[in-house]
Design a protein around this motif. Structure first.
Motif, PDB file in Angstrom:
ATOM      1  N   MET A  61       0.838  -1.201   0.000  1.00 33.93           N
ATOM      2  CA  MET A  61       0.000   0.000   0.000  1.00 33.93           C
ATOM      3  C   MET A  61       0.870   1.246   0.000  1.00 33.93           C
ATOM      4  SD  MET A  61      -1.405   0.430   3.933  1.00 33.93           S
ATOM      5  CE  MET A  61      -3.020  -0.029   3.385  1.00 33.93           C
ATOM      6  N   ALA A  66      -1.962   8.222   0.097  1.00 31.97           N
ATOM      7  CA  ALA A  66      -3.406   8.186   0.327  1.00 31.97           C
ATOM      8  C   ALA A  66      -3.836   9.321   1.244  1.00 31.97           C
ATOM      9  CB  ALA A  66      -3.803   6.836   0.925  1.00 31.97           C
ATOM     10  N   SER A 424      -3.841  -4.182  -0.416  1.00 24.48           N
ATOM     11  CA  SER A 424      -4.897  -3.427  -1.084  1.00 24.48           C
ATOM     12  C   SER A 424      -4.399  -2.530  -2.205  1.00 24.48           C
ATOM     13  CB  SER A 424      -5.610  -2.546  -0.062  1.00 24.48           C
ATOM     14  OG  SER A 424      -4.701  -1.577   0.463  1.00 24.48           O
ATOM     15  N   TRP A 426      -3.884   0.468  -1.595  1.00 24.96           N
ATOM     16  CA  TRP A 426      -4.503   1.748  -1.234  1.00 24.96           C
ATOM     17  C   TRP A 426      -3.516   2.883  -1.464  1.00 24.96           C
ATOM     18  CZ3 TRP A 426      -4.336   4.631   3.833  1.00 24.96           C
ATOM     19  CH2 TRP A 426      -5.373   5.576   3.924  1.00 24.96           C
ATOM     20  N   PRO A 427      -3.917   3.992  -2.129  1.00 20.13           N
ATOM     21  CA  PRO A 427      -5.265   4.421  -2.470  1.00 20.13           C
ATOM     22  C   PRO A 427      -5.762   3.974  -3.841  1.00 20.13           C
ATOM     23  CG  PRO A 427      -3.748   6.200  -2.923  1.00 20.13           C
ATOM     24  CD  PRO A 427      -2.921   5.065  -2.361  1.00 20.13           C
ATOM     25  N   SER A 429      -7.077   1.160  -4.497  1.00 12.56           N
ATOM     26  CA  SER A 429      -8.362   0.530  -4.192  1.00 12.56           C
ATOM     27  C   SER A 429      -8.578   0.560  -2.688  1.00 12.56           C
ATOM     28  CB  SER A 429      -8.418  -0.897  -4.743  1.00 12.56           C
ATOM     29  OG  SER A 429      -7.233  -1.614  -4.465  1.00 12.56           O
ATOM     30  N   ASP A 430      -9.756   0.172  -2.266  1.00 12.58           N
ATOM     31  CA  ASP A 430     -10.196   0.258  -0.876  1.00 12.58           C
ATOM     32  C   ASP A 430      -9.217  -0.473   0.043  1.00 12.58           C
ATOM     33  OD1 ASP A 430     -11.666  -0.003   1.595  1.00 12.58           O
ATOM     34  OD2 ASP A 430     -13.523   0.260   0.467  1.00 12.58           O
ATOM     35  N   ALA A 431      -8.894   0.150   1.170  1.00 11.49           N
ATOM     36  CA  ALA A 431      -7.938  -0.441   2.109  1.00 11.49           C
ATOM     37  C   ALA A 431      -8.561  -1.489   3.024  1.00 11.49           C
ATOM     38  CB  ALA A 431      -7.306   0.664   2.961  1.00 11.49           C
TER      39      ALA A 431
END
Length: 533
Positions: A61, A66, A424, A426-427, A429-431
């Motif tokens: 991530m 994010a 994930s 992230w950012p 996709s959803d964490a």
């Protein structure tokens, strides 16, 4: 302080079998029947029929990025040109003092062919730089192109592409390395901005039960500043509570001469309890939707086989030296050629260094058994393995068959004995790990996701590649903690009490309802760092 977790079930290395967990001094003291653990003074946390699990570790991530994006023009909760324009206009009106409109989170599938245009941003009175959700492209307006001096005569960088119209004019989309042509001109965040972004990201991750992570780019990339000083300052001050490993960025414009710098950067974090810089991130290719993922055969609509960012002939030499020096190598590989090049470079390396390959969108079937054979961990981003708009409208037509059926082969990797970890991105996709688990089990979109109402969202994507909940939950806990050499990740005596209370037991839910599970409480070293209001 002693804490007894009771009133539900516990996810242990042996399955969901225990009734209670006793924590003493921030460490798990005992796991077993409640009656045996309730003796002596203690505080009680009532699981209320929920499930107690180890704190989740996200193996890939970008939390500081994010956090920064959450504070800028954040398009990640919107979809479609009209919605984006409304959000951008509102942000511009509320921030008249800003020299640039910057942020990101737009989805390629919101535009024909996956490409927005600079004219869509013609209403702005200042330059704009908006990063795509996947962070492999940027959408800019005419003012930004002019500020950067980008014209029809500007050459593409070696590791990127300036999108152009039929007349050769830049359209306002910059792919991969071309992002820096504008991104590096945007205002730099201050040291305080970066610290605030990290703190905001950590709070958000604690609310999702994530108590550790591997930051997959610790270096300067795509217009983003190096987050290493931010992590060092937060860890030295005690502000960083999560257990974090930084994957130092491999500069693809350099070769072996950069390893001396990487060694020095690793040494700068030695002795810190919460942060280590022991991994090196090599991005070997791009993504399928802009034809930069490295494939073995040409794409169906455009020809070409994508980009190998690091010369495969040199990659093995680089990886061998990193391995010799005890670095973990963390690969980005999307296309089947990039996956093969990463595996080839890892031949003969030491499995004790815990090398891993992230994303693994396409794996040529003969390469699947090589992960277990080489001791290479598969780093999964399960949320992507569904029939979402980008998959159906861009990816599948570009890949064709049989390559489309080689995507995200989770079950095949498990069947070959591959070690798994999960994250994930992230950012991008959803964490939320629970949403990722839902997809791994169902291969459908979780309810409430941006694509949940898409016509085929609930049609399983390559359903033969589903894996069971215990396997994917282990990947998000023990598997990712193992990658980070974290002492957490398992509920057993002697481990740190990094624990998460779920509001229900997902093992007792119909598989299609796993996504409804939420985090009620998160603990780090036995101390509550999040409690849902």
């Amino acid at each position: 302080m002693n804490i007894l977790f009771r009133g539900g079930r516990v996810f242990t290395p042996d399955g969901v079998v225990a009734e209670a967990v006793l924590v003493r001094g921030g460490v798990i003291a005992a796991v077993g029947p409640e009656g045996e653990l309730a003796r002596g003074p203690h505080e009680t946390v009532d699981l209320d029929g929920g499930l107690l699990v180890p704190g989740f570790t996200d193996a890939h991530m970008h939390p500081i990025q994010a956090g920064l994006e959450r504070a800028k023009c954040d398009l990640s909760e919107d979809f479609g040109l009209d919605a984006y324009k409304e959000k951008i206009a509102d942000y511009a009106a509320k921030n008249p003092e800003k020299e640039w409109i910057d942020g990101g989170g737009w989805d390629m599938s919101a535009f024909p062919g996956g490409l927005p245009h600079r004219d869509h941003l013609g209403f702005l009175d200042r330059p704009a730089y908006l990063i795509q959700r996947d962070h492999h492209a940027a959408w800019v307006n005419t003012r930004a192109l002019e500020r950067a001096g980008i014209t029809r005569d500007t050459p593409d960088p070696a590791d990127g592409r300036i999108e152009r119209d039929a007349n050769g004019e830049p359209t306002g989309v910059l792919h991969e390395g071309a992002m820096d042509l504008v991104g590096l001109l945007t205002p730099r965040p201050t040291a305080q901005d970066l610290q605030d972004a990290l703190a905001d990201a950590e709070r958000h991750l604690f609310s999702l039960g994530v108590t550790g992570w591997q930051d997959a780019i610790v270096g300067s990339y795509a217009g983003s500043d190096d987050p290493l000083p931010t992590y060092l300052a937060a860890a030295r001050s005690g502000r960083l509570r999560a257990r974090v490993v930084g994957a130092l960025w491999w500069d693809r414009t350099r070769g072996l001469e950069q390893i001396e710098d990487l060694v020095a950067r690793r040494a700068s974090a030695e002795g810190l309890e919460r942060f280590r810089a022991t991994s090196v991130k090599i991005m070997q290719d791009g993504i399928t939707e802009n034809f930069t993922a490295a494939t073995l055969e040409p794409y169906c609509l455009c020809g070409g086989t994508g980009l190998s960012y690091v010369d495969p002939a040199k990659l093995k030499e680089y990886v061998a030296e990193l391995d010799r020096l005890g670095f973990q190598v963390h690969f980005h590989a999307i296309g089947e050629r990039a996956v093969r090049e990463a595996l080839d470079s890892l031949e003969g390396t030491d499995p004790a260094n815990r090398h891993h390959i992230a994303h693994l969108q396409i794996i040529e079937p003969s390469d699947v058994p090589r992960f277990a054979a080489l001791g290479v961990t598969a780093n999964l981003q399960p949320l992507w393995a569904t029939h979402h708009a980008q998959m159906d409208e861009l990816t599948l037509p570009y890949l064709g068959e049989p390559r489309s059926s080689w995507q995200y082969p989770f079950a095949d990797l498990v069947a070959c004995g591959t070690r798994l970890c999960a994250g994930s991105d992230w950012p991008v996709s959803d964490a939320d790990p629970l949403q990722g688990m839902h997809v791994a089990v169902n291969r459908t979109e979780p309810g409430g996701s941006v694509h949940a109402g898409y016509p085929t969202a609930q049609t399983p994507f390559l359903p033969e590649q589903r894996i069971d909940l215990a396997t994917v939950m282990t990947a998000y806990t023990e598997g990712s903690a193992w990658i980070n050499r974290s002492p957490a990740g398992r509920i057993e005596p002697g481990r740190p009490a990094d624990l998460v209370v779920l509001d229900r037991d997902p093992f007792e839910l119909p598989p299609g309802d796993i996504w409804t599970t939420r985090v009620r409480m998160t603990f780090v070293d036995g101390e509550a760092v999040y409690e849902r209001a």
